[in-house]
Enzyme design. Structure first.
Site: not given
Ligand SMILES: *Cc1c(COP(=O)(O)O)cnc(C)c1O
Length: 360
Positions: A100, A171, A195
């Site tokens: 990511w 993030d 999530k």
């Protein structure tokens, strides 16, 4: 059979939230319609988004300097929106701790220079590079980190700070609201909701309002400017109303658990139990550096790829679903976000013990 869902995302939501949403599904607060059927400009929805916003402010203890925004396109769109708004051909620093972070840097490189200050790519992202070795850019436009690496199973145990004057952007898709941290150290925090916060379809963005002034309005399309979301209360166009509503319910639930400090204790206990089992087992093992192990995504392996696959399949038959590792890394992964109760982790460990005896 009781099912425990260990998916990395979209992930399980608290049972109480699912029940509440079900009870209101076709008739929200006596309106005669479900939330998803109601106008975002009508009298029912404004309080929903205001409530979700206030919950985020309360839980993260945000000062008035910050705006709380709800934006579609997931965390992945933020990878592009951040440099579009803030980079302007300059250099931003990225700590490459997983797929990511890497994707975030790649998007930034389209709008300026993405300097990788450190990377653990060579060792399959099995650790977070020591901060003493980071090669920071003096006067960088911003510094970007990924607080928890969902695929690799690593997490900053102590969140880093950026040099003075450099905005720190994180993030936090897979560990937001799972542990206490000082939000005031960050200029921006973002997270895909699916999530730890709710369903997919919305990203939560917490941003220092002042930072949005950097955007060159003549170059960035309206829908991709943070200022558009700030000025319109995230409702320049139709927002993902149902996802925002559920995010409100999830954050209500989190408050009812005692807030982030209380859930962190439970999260620590869940992760400790699972990692202790992995340490003691001579069959299952963690592949992640001890000092950097994620309390949200526990990545592990059996002695072989064949046994990994057998384990995932048999676990599913026993009500423990979605334990397959990310397609890029293989192996097994148990995602144990806020909504996963201790009983789920205990059921997993019990099954792992049985599987170990039967397959050793
Ligand atoms: C899942 C995830 C993403 C991607 O999220 P989308 O909402 O699917 O774009 C980005 N970063 C991290 C850390 C993630 O876990």
């Amino acid at each position: 059979m009781k099912i425990y869902n260990f998916a990395a995302g979209p992930a399980m939501l608290p049972a109480e939230v699912m029940a509440k949403a079900q009870a209101e599904f076709t008739n929200f607060q006596g309106s005669g319609s479900g939330v998803m059927e109601l106008s975002h400009r009508g009298k029912f929805f404004q309080p929903v988004i205001d409530h979700a916003t206030q919950n985020v402010r309360d839980l993260l203890n945000l000062s008035d300097e910050y705006s709380v925004l709800f934006i579609q396109g997931g965390a992945s769109m933020q990878f592009a929106m951040i440099p579009m708004n803030f980079l302007n051909g300059a250099t931003a620093d990225f700590v490459d701790t997983g797929v990511w972070s890497n994707k975030a840097a790649k998007e930034a490189a389209m709008f300026g220079s993405a300097n990788i200050v450190a990377s653990s790519r060579e060792s399959k992202y099995d650790h977070i590079p020591a901060q003493s070795q980071w090669k920071l850019t003096p006067g960088a436009s911003y510094m970007h980190i990924t607080s928890n690496n969902t695929v690799a199973g690593t997490q900053y145990q102590t969140l880093p700070e950026a040099p003075a004057g450099v905005p720190l952007i994180a993030d936090m898709s897979s560990d937001i609201m799972s542990r206490k941290f000082d939000a005031s150290k960050f200029s921006m925090i973002y997270a895909g909701a699916q999530k730890n916060l709710g369903p997919s379809g919305v990203a939560l963005v917490v941003l220092k309002t002042k930072l949005a002034e950097r955007t060159d309005n003549s170059k960035v399309p309206t829908m991709l400017r943070y200022s558009t979301y700030i000025e319109n209360g995230s409702m320049f166009n139709t927002p993902p109303t149902f996802a925002i509503y559920i995010l409100g319910l999830v954050t209500d639930w989190l408050k009812a658990q005692g807030g982030i400090a209380a859930i962190e204790e439970i999260n620590n206990a869940k992760a400790a139990k699972l990692y202790n089992f992995l340490e003691e087992s001579s069959f299952f093992r963690s592949t992640v550096a001890k000092a950097d192990r994620s309390r949200m995504n526990v990545v592990f392996r059996t002695p072989s790829d064949e046994l990994d696959a057998k384990f995932v399949a048999e676990a599913r038959e026993n009500g423990l679903t979605d334990l397959k590792g990310h397609r890029l890394v293989g192996g097994c992964r148990a995602s144990i976000y806020n909504a996963m109760p201790m009983e789920g982790v205990e059921a997993l460990i019990d099954f792992m013990k049985k599987f170990e005896v039967a397959n050793k």
